[in-house]
Write a protein that holds these residues in place. Structure first.
Motif, PDB file in Angstrom:
ATOM      1  N   LEU A   1       0.823  -1.207   0.000  1.00 10.74           N
ATOM      2  CA  LEU A   1       0.000   0.000   0.000  1.00 10.74           C
ATOM      3  C   LEU A   1       0.857   1.256   0.000  1.00 10.74           C
ATOM      4  O   LEU A   1       0.652   2.169  -0.815  1.00 10.74           O
ATOM      5  CB  LEU A   1      -0.928  -0.004   1.222  1.00 10.74           C
ATOM      6  CG  LEU A   1      -1.766   1.273   1.441  1.00 10.74           C
ATOM      7  CD1 LEU A   1      -2.732   1.484   0.272  1.00 10.74           C
ATOM      8  CD2 LEU A   1      -2.524   1.199   2.767  1.00 10.74           C
ATOM      9  N   ILE A   2       1.817   1.317   0.904  1.00  8.54           N
ATOM     10  CA  ILE A   2       2.672   2.503   1.017  1.00  8.54           C
ATOM     11  C   ILE A   2       3.543   2.665  -0.220  1.00  8.54           C
ATOM     12  O   ILE A   2       3.715   3.776  -0.735  1.00  8.54           O
ATOM     13  CB  ILE A   2       3.536   2.414   2.287  1.00  8.54           C
ATOM     14  CG1 ILE A   2       2.660   2.607   3.531  1.00  8.54           C
ATOM     15  CG2 ILE A   2       4.641   3.461   2.261  1.00  8.54           C
ATOM     16  CD1 ILE A   2       1.959   3.963   3.595  1.00  8.54           C
ATOM     17  N   ALA A   3       4.101   1.557  -0.714  1.00  3.85           N
ATOM     18  CA  ALA A   3       4.943   1.632  -1.904  1.00  3.85           C
ATOM     19  C   ALA A   3       4.147   2.171  -3.087  1.00  3.85           C
ATOM     20  O   ALA A   3       4.634   3.037  -3.840  1.00  3.85           O
ATOM     21  CB  ALA A   3       5.511   0.254  -2.233  1.00  3.85           C
ATOM     22  N   ALA A   4       2.927   1.676  -3.258  1.00  2.48           N
ATOM     23  CA  ALA A   4       2.082   2.144  -4.357  1.00  2.48           C
ATOM     24  C   ALA A   4       1.821   3.643  -4.234  1.00  2.48           C
ATOM     25  O   ALA A   4       1.912   4.395  -5.217  1.00  2.48           O
ATOM     26  CB  ALA A   4       0.761   1.372  -4.372  1.00  2.48           C
ATOM     27  N   ALA A   5       1.513   4.096  -3.025  1.00  3.95           N
ATOM     28  CA  ALA A   5       1.193   5.508  -2.812  1.00  3.95           C
ATOM     29  C   ALA A   5       2.393   6.405  -3.086  1.00  3.95           C
ATOM     30  O   ALA A   5       2.286   7.425  -3.791  1.00  3.95           O
ATOM     31  CB  ALA A   5       0.688   5.712  -1.380  1.00  3.95           C
ATOM     32  N   PHE A   6       3.550   6.047  -2.556  1.00  2.00           N
ATOM     33  CA  PHE A   6       4.737   6.886  -2.743  1.00  2.00           C
ATOM     34  C   PHE A   6       5.182   6.910  -4.206  1.00  2.00           C
ATOM     35  O   PHE A   6       5.600   7.964  -4.710  1.00  2.00           O
ATOM     36  CB  PHE A   6       5.873   6.417  -1.834  1.00  2.00           C
ATOM     37  CG  PHE A   6       5.836   7.015  -0.459  1.00  2.00           C
ATOM     38  CD1 PHE A   6       6.578   8.142  -0.160  1.00  2.00           C
ATOM     39  CD2 PHE A   6       5.051   6.463   0.534  1.00  2.00           C
ATOM     40  CE1 PHE A   6       6.546   8.713   1.100  1.00  2.00           C
ATOM     41  CE2 PHE A   6       5.001   7.018   1.804  1.00  2.00           C
ATOM     42  CZ  PHE A   6       5.748   8.154   2.089  1.00  2.00           C
ATOM     43  N   VAL A   7       5.093   5.770  -4.886  1.00  2.00           N
ATOM     44  CA  VAL A   7       5.467   5.736  -6.302  1.00  2.00           C
ATOM     45  C   VAL A   7       4.532   6.616  -7.122  1.00  2.00           C
ATOM     46  O   VAL A   7       4.977   7.390  -7.989  1.00  2.00           O
ATOM     47  CB  VAL A   7       5.446   4.285  -6.829  1.00  2.00           C
ATOM     48  CG1 VAL A   7       5.554   4.262  -8.356  1.00  2.00           C
ATOM     49  CG2 VAL A   7       6.586   3.487  -6.219  1.00  2.00           C
ATOM     50  N   LEU A   8       3.242   6.518  -6.869  1.00  3.37           N
ATOM     51  CA  LEU A   8       2.277   7.333  -7.607  1.00  3.37           C
ATOM     52  C   LEU A   8       2.500   8.818  -7.358  1.00  3.37           C
ATOM     53  O   LEU A   8       2.438   9.636  -8.285  1.00  3.37           O
ATOM     54  CB  LEU A   8       0.848   6.942  -7.212  1.00  3.37           C
ATOM     55  CG  LEU A   8       0.362   5.581  -7.704  1.00  3.37           C
ATOM     56  CD1 LEU A   8      -1.007   5.272  -7.124  1.00  3.37           C
ATOM     57  CD2 LEU A   8       0.304   5.548  -9.223  1.00  3.37           C
ATOM     58  N   LEU A   9       2.763   9.179  -6.101  1.00  4.72           N
ATOM     59  CA  LEU A   9       2.966  10.583  -5.765  1.00  4.72           C
ATOM     60  C   LEU A   9       4.271  11.126  -6.337  1.00  4.72           C
ATOM     61  O   LEU A   9       4.420  12.337  -6.507  1.00  4.72           O
ATOM     62  CB  LEU A   9       2.936  10.775  -4.246  1.00  4.72           C
ATOM     63  CG  LEU A   9       1.573  10.625  -3.590  1.00  4.72           C
ATOM     64  CD1 LEU A   9       1.700  10.668  -2.067  1.00  4.72           C
ATOM     65  CD2 LEU A   9       0.614  11.717  -4.057  1.00  4.72           C
ATOM     66  N   SER A  10       5.206  10.246  -6.632  1.00  3.68           N
ATOM     67  CA  SER A  10       6.480  10.677  -7.213  1.00  3.68           C
ATOM     68  C   SER A  10       6.438  10.709  -8.739  1.00  3.68           C
ATOM     69  O   SER A  10       7.094  11.545  -9.361  1.00  3.68           O
ATOM     70  CB  SER A  10       7.615   9.742  -6.788  1.00  3.68           C
ATOM     71  OG  SER A  10       7.837   9.801  -5.406  1.00  3.68           O
ATOM     72  N   ALA A  11       5.656   9.784  -9.323  1.00  2.43           N
ATOM     73  CA  ALA A  11       5.733   9.583 -10.764  1.00  2.43           C
ATOM     74  C   ALA A  11       4.639  10.272 -11.571  1.00  2.43           C
ATOM     75  O   ALA A  11       4.822  10.506 -12.766  1.00  2.43           O
ATOM     76  CB  ALA A  11       5.714   8.084 -11.069  1.00  2.43           C
ATOM     77  N   ASP A  12       3.514  10.589 -10.948  1.00  2.00           N
ATOM     78  CA  ASP A  12       2.392  11.157 -11.701  1.00  2.00           C
ATOM     79  C   ASP A  12       2.717  12.561 -12.198  1.00  2.00           C
ATOM     80  O   ASP A  12       2.848  13.502 -11.409  1.00  2.00           O
ATOM     81  CB  ASP A  12       1.131  11.173 -10.831  1.00  2.00           C
ATOM     82  CG  ASP A  12      -0.117  11.523 -11.633  1.00  2.00           C
ATOM     83  OD1 ASP A  12       0.006  11.787 -12.848  1.00  2.00           O
ATOM     84  OD2 ASP A  12      -1.207  11.540 -11.050  1.00  2.00           O
TER      85      ASP A  12
END
Length: 199
Positions: free
Chosen positions: A72-83
């Motif tokens: 969950l956390i990995a998905a959130a941080f990746v999305l917030l960095s990559a979007d």
């Protein structure tokens, strides 16, 4: 499959829904994703609480509860960095995401070593505090973006009234979370260093 374990599995499912919602092209993309992320985060609180209250702590829970947290956390941080749809000022710094993921891979590696020796390592209290601050950090960064959308538009003045102060608050939140993440990772290794006596 008891209730706490069902909640753990539901967190994995909600993580997938969260990622999908983040990319739906409509006016409240981030807002709805934020609500789903909040629901997934709540399951993390209740699965552990119920398991302890009913004394039904299982090896499945010890393994998959922290794993579901990490996904969950990995998905959130990746999305917030990559979007790229998120303005750069509101985007999670990529190096922060790298540090967060590195720590999670490191701890997962320790658990794999323990599993190879017939042990199952449960999450520690400091790790739970780390998870809480990671959740709050994600919510804060998502709220900054969601405040530009209709659902959370009433929060827009909070993030725009004093941009200088808001940037300081954002930096303080993310750096504290990163520091706590690193400290909890080192603490986890130190408490389980006996697993590496053959090194």
């Amino acid at each position: 499959m008891n209730l706490p374990n069902k909640l753990t599995l539901s967190r994995l499912i909600l993580t997938a829904v969260f990622v999908v919602c983040f990319y739906i092209p409509w006016a409240n993309t981030v807002s709805v994703a934020l609500l789903v992320f909040g629901a997934a985060s709540i399951t993390d609180y209740f699965d552990g609480k119920i398991a302890r209250a009913r004394n039904i702590v299982t090896n499945f829970g010890k393994l998959f509860d922290p794993l579901a947290d990490k996904i969950l956390i990995a998905a959130a941080f990746v999305l917030l960095s990559a979007d790229q749809n998120i303005p750069e000022a509101a985007r999670m710094p990529a190096w922060i995401t790298i540090v967060i993921l590195a720590r999670e891979f490191f701890v997962t590696g320790i658990r794999l070593v323990a599993a190879g020796q017939g042990a199952v390592l449960a999450a520690e209290r400091l790790g739970k505090h780390k998870m809480l601050w990671q959740i709050l950090t994600v919510i804060y960064f998502m709220m900054r973006q969601a405040s530009n959308e209709p659902i959370w538009g009433f929060m827009h003045p909070v993030f725009t009234a004093n941009p200088g102060t808001e940037r300081i608050v954002a930096a303080a939140v993310v750096y504290f979370t990163t520091l706590l993440t690193l400290v909890s990772g080192f603490s986890y290794f130190w408490k389980n260093r006996h697993l590496f006596n053959d090194a």
